[in-house]
Design a protein around this motif. Structure first.
Motif, PDB file in Angstrom:
ATOM      1  N   LYS A 198       5.607  10.309   4.333  1.00 27.76           N
ATOM      2  CA  LYS A 198       4.211   9.199   5.655  1.00 27.76           C
ATOM      3  C   LYS A 198       3.894   8.002   4.891  1.00 27.76           C
ATOM      4  O   LYS A 198       3.457   7.465   5.433  1.00 27.76           O
ATOM      5  CB  LYS A 198       3.291  10.173   5.299  1.00 27.76           C
ATOM      6  CG  LYS A 198       1.780  10.014   6.281  1.00 27.76           C
ATOM      7  CD  LYS A 198       0.604  11.312   6.080  1.00 27.76           C
ATOM      8  CE  LYS A 198      -0.370  10.638   7.334  1.00 27.76           C
ATOM      9  NZ  LYS A 198      -1.347  11.294   7.323  1.00 27.76           N
ATOM     10  N   ALA A 199       4.034   7.820   3.720  1.00 25.60           N
ATOM     11  CA  ALA A 199       3.597   6.531   2.647  1.00 25.60           C
ATOM     12  C   ALA A 199       4.249   5.620   3.677  1.00 25.60           C
ATOM     13  O   ALA A 199       4.075   4.227   3.756  1.00 25.60           O
ATOM     14  CB  ALA A 199       3.328   6.005   1.476  1.00 25.60           C
ATOM     15  N   ALA A 200       5.501   5.364   3.898  1.00 25.20           N
ATOM     16  CA  ALA A 200       7.253   5.166   3.776  1.00 25.20           C
ATOM     17  C   ALA A 200       6.720   4.987   5.882  1.00 25.20           C
ATOM     18  O   ALA A 200       7.498   3.347   5.999  1.00 25.20           O
ATOM     19  CB  ALA A 200       8.497   5.412   3.448  1.00 25.20           C
ATOM     20  N   GLU A 201       6.581   6.138   6.137  1.00 23.32           N
ATOM     21  CA  GLU A 201       6.479   5.533   7.468  1.00 23.32           C
ATOM     22  C   GLU A 201       5.460   5.162   7.856  1.00 23.32           C
ATOM     23  O   GLU A 201       5.410   4.321   8.911  1.00 23.32           O
ATOM     24  CB  GLU A 201       6.510   6.789   8.453  1.00 23.32           C
ATOM     25  CG  GLU A 201       7.826   7.761   7.962  1.00 23.32           C
ATOM     26  CD  GLU A 201       7.672   9.725   9.115  1.00 23.32           C
ATOM     27  OE1 GLU A 201       6.758   9.912   9.324  1.00 23.32           O
ATOM     28  OE2 GLU A 201       8.801   9.905   8.743  1.00 23.32           O
TER      29      GLU A 201
ATOM     30  N   ARG B  76       0.706  -0.587  -0.268  1.00 22.24           N
ATOM     31  CA  ARG B  76       0.141   0.058   0.569  1.00 22.24           C
ATOM     32  C   ARG B  76       1.225   1.327   0.151  1.00 22.24           C
ATOM     33  O   ARG B  76       0.099   1.820  -0.772  1.00 22.24           O
ATOM     34  CB  ARG B  76      -0.824   0.154   1.432  1.00 22.24           C
ATOM     35  CG  ARG B  76      -1.740  -1.425   1.051  1.00 22.24           C
ATOM     36  CD  ARG B  76      -2.978  -0.821   2.324  1.00 22.24           C
ATOM     37  NE  ARG B  76      -2.502  -1.011   3.812  1.00 22.24           N
ATOM     38  CZ  ARG B  76      -2.327  -2.052   4.625  1.00 22.24           C
ATOM     39  NH1 ARG B  76      -3.366  -3.539   3.951  1.00 22.24           N
ATOM     40  NH2 ARG B  76      -2.255  -1.615   6.113  1.00 22.24           N
ATOM     41  N   ALA B  77       1.675   1.080   1.117  1.00 23.16           N
ATOM     42  CA  ALA B  77       3.104   2.517   0.075  1.00 23.16           C
ATOM     43  C   ALA B  77       3.182   2.899  -1.045  1.00 23.16           C
ATOM     44  O   ALA B  77       3.464   3.638  -0.696  1.00 23.16           O
ATOM     45  CB  ALA B  77       3.699   1.935   2.066  1.00 23.16           C
TER      46      ALA B  77
END
Length: 605
Positions: free
Chosen positions: A260-263, A77-78
């Protein structure tokens, strides 16, 4: 201030007319070169944005089951979020290219035409003034040469008269003639002198006007034109930087979205998802029995030994027999087959008949090899089968609810038509209501069928307690031999797990679907013309709607209206403009703001 201005004025370069012409031409060529530079930069931005979009599109998940399964993991999803942000990032480069084209390239192209026309006009005036002063100079030179020639002629005539007058041999008539000739030459010289003097005065005046008025004015216009050109180039260079600076906040948001997606990636959650995805529900195998090979060597090939060996083989150890386990390369063999004594295998080979697989198992194996699984997911392990069936039931329930909402909306519209025939024919809604009733019947039948299969799976799921495990072992040991006809085929031809009974036949025999009633539900009096419905919110028209049909109301874009009935699933919202004007508008044409105390309050478009 005026003296300082004159000190920097191009009028001091009045003798450098050709050099100024070359300089202004070079300035125009520089603007053309800068325009070409910005155009190439715009093309690079467009090409880069296109490549980024193609890259994002290339790695977007495909519409297949594998990609959908991968979407359960946070890192997938990221990555999808990063691709979407990258697509938005490419859009900002397209914005840069569009702004460069509209704010710099188009403006400079139009300005270049104006600049060339203005420069041509100024230099035309300058050449005209230059030609005029040169023509005046030529005329002055002509007057000067004529005056010089007349003076010389008058001097020679005077000398000739003096010689004739001194000569005693010359007659008086000749002397008189020489005297008249000398006088006429003196008169001509005097006239030439007068012409030369007046034209010289005129030329000096024109020359003074040319060098101190006409040419300075022309050069001043050229100087102003050049300064405007330089200023325009500076403005364009600033715009060149501002175009990039304007998209930096959005580019920063895109990068923040990627960060933010990676986190948001959660390794533990993904690892747990693997367990949920591949958990089979099988129990671990029981202890391996000790096999005495010494006694097997003493056996004889008798009917008793054969029968004992067959009974020993057919006696199940527990529910784990016939199941698949991880890290077994040959799926068509059970984990215990290589442990059987050699004598047992020989006896089986000598006495056993060829086995005929169950028809259902063969059909299932063929369908799996062709790429489509059975409808009841019986090829999956119990736990995975239970999840698939539950997901299918949830999907069917959503479809049933959607059909019911459409049915309720249509029955309500039919009631409106009955009470207000001018709005429409009630009979026109009946075919659609019949179609929806049939769809609901089919969906309910499908849902009950899958619920039956789910109940069957849940009954067969092994219990976690020791008591249930022992009872399951006892039941397995007391099964009749009739059920073993297909027990050997619990592994389908491709090695996947299958149930022992034909669940499809059981479900079809046990399920009697309950048909939904098609009776029209009772309605409240909210469509009564005599009663004014209360407002439950407001809405804003996003697009214009003409509303030609009866029962609808025309709205203009941006118009604010009162909502008296929200969308019931039929795609129409009832609104009111004033006490006398109300009707239906498409729900997708308005943005609705329901009041917080209204039922089901929400904001949607």
């Amino acid at each position: 201030m005026g003296e300082e201005r004159m000190g920097d004025c191009w009028s001091h370069t009045k003798d450098q007319f050709d050099n100024l012409e070359k300089h202004t031409q070079w300035g125009i060529e520089f603007v053309e070169k800068y325009t070409k530079f910005v155009k190439e930069r715009s093309e690079i931005e467009t090409s880069y944005a296109k490549q980024i979009r193609n890259l994002s599109k290339k790695y977007q998940p495909k519409k297949n089951s594998r990609e959908e399964d991968e979407s359960k993991y946070t890192f997938c999803r990221a990555f999808l979020t990063s691709l979407n942000e990258l697509n938005d990032y490419a859009g900002q480069h397209e914005v840069i290219a569009e702004n460069l084209t509209s704010q710099i390239i188009c403006e400079l192209s139009r300005y270049l035409q104006e600049l060339k026309s203005e420069r041509k006009s100024h230099f035309h005036d300058g050449r005209k003034a230059q030609q005029h002063i040169e023509s005046s100079w030529k005329q002055l030179e002509s007057c000067k040469r004529r005056f010089e020639r007349d003076c010389k002629e008058a001097d020679r005539a005077q000398q000739y008269f003096e010689r004739m007058d001194a000569d005693i041999n010359v007659t008086k008539a000749d002397v008189e003639k020489a005297r008249q000739h000398a006088q006429s030459r003196h008169q001509m010289a005097s006239d030439s002198k007068s012409d030369y003097s007046s034209y010289l005065q005129k030329f000096n005046q024109e020359q003074n006007e040319h060098y101190f008025t006409v040419i300075p004015n022309i050069f001043q216009k050229l100087q102003d034109m050049e300064e405007k050109r330089i200023d325009r180039v500076g403005v364009c260079m600033k715009t060149f930087a501002d175009v990039d600076r304007q998209v930096l906040p959005i580019v920063g948001k895109c990068l923040d979205g990627m960060t933010k997606a990676a986190e948001s990636i959660e390794p533990k959650t993904d690892s747990k998802q693997v367990v949920e995805s591949y958990k089979s529900g099988f129990e671990p195998p029981g202890d391996v029995e000790f096999e005495d090979y010494g006694q097997a060597m003493k056996r004889t090939a008798s009917n008793t030994s054969l029968t004992n060996s067959r009974e020993a083989k057919e006696k199940p150890v527990g529910k784990s027999k016939g199941k698949l386990w991880p890290f077994i390369k040959n799926k068509n063999k059970s984990p215990k087959q290589h442990k059987e004594p050699l004598s047992h295998r020989l006896n089986d080979f000598m006495t056993s008949k060829p086995k005929m697989h169950c028809l259902r198992s063969l059909r299932r194996g063929l369908s799996l090899k062709l790429g489509s699984g059975p409808e009841d997911f019986s090829h999956l392990p119990p736990e995975q089968r239970r999840k698939k069936l539950q997901g299918k039931i949830d999907e069917l329930n959503k479809d049933i609810q959607k059909e019911m909402d459409q049915r309720d909306a249509l029955t309500k519209m039919k009631d409106v038509y009955v009470k207000n025939p001018q709005m429409g024919d009630p009979a026109s809604v009946d075919p659609r209501l019949s179609e929806i009733a049939q769809n609901i019947e089919k969906l309910q039948f499908e849902a009950q069928k899958f619920e039956g299969w789910l109940a069957e799976v849940e009954e067969r799921m092994p219990s976690k307690s020791d008591t249930n495990r022992r009872s399951g072992l006892y039941e397995t040991q007391n099964n009749t031999t009739v059920s073993n006809n297909c027990a050997q085929d619990r592994e389908s031809p491709d090695g996947s797990y299958t149930e022992e009974q034909n669940s499809e036949t059981q479900v079809k025999a046990n399920i009697n679907p309950v048909l939904p009633t098609s009776s029209t539900p009772e309605f409240d009096d909210e469509f009564d013309d005599e009663e004014t419905l209360p407002t439950i919110g407001t809405c804003k028209a996003l697009y214009p709607f003409e509303g030609h049909n009866e029962g609808t109301i025309s709205v203009a874009e941006g118009e604010l209206l009162y909502v008296i009935e929200e969308d019931k699933g039929d795609g129409w919202t009832r609104v009111r403009r004033n006490e006398d004007e109300e009707g239906y508008v498409p729900s997708s044409y308005v943005e609705v703001f329901l009041e917080t105390n209204a039922k089901g309050a929400m904001t949607y478009i």
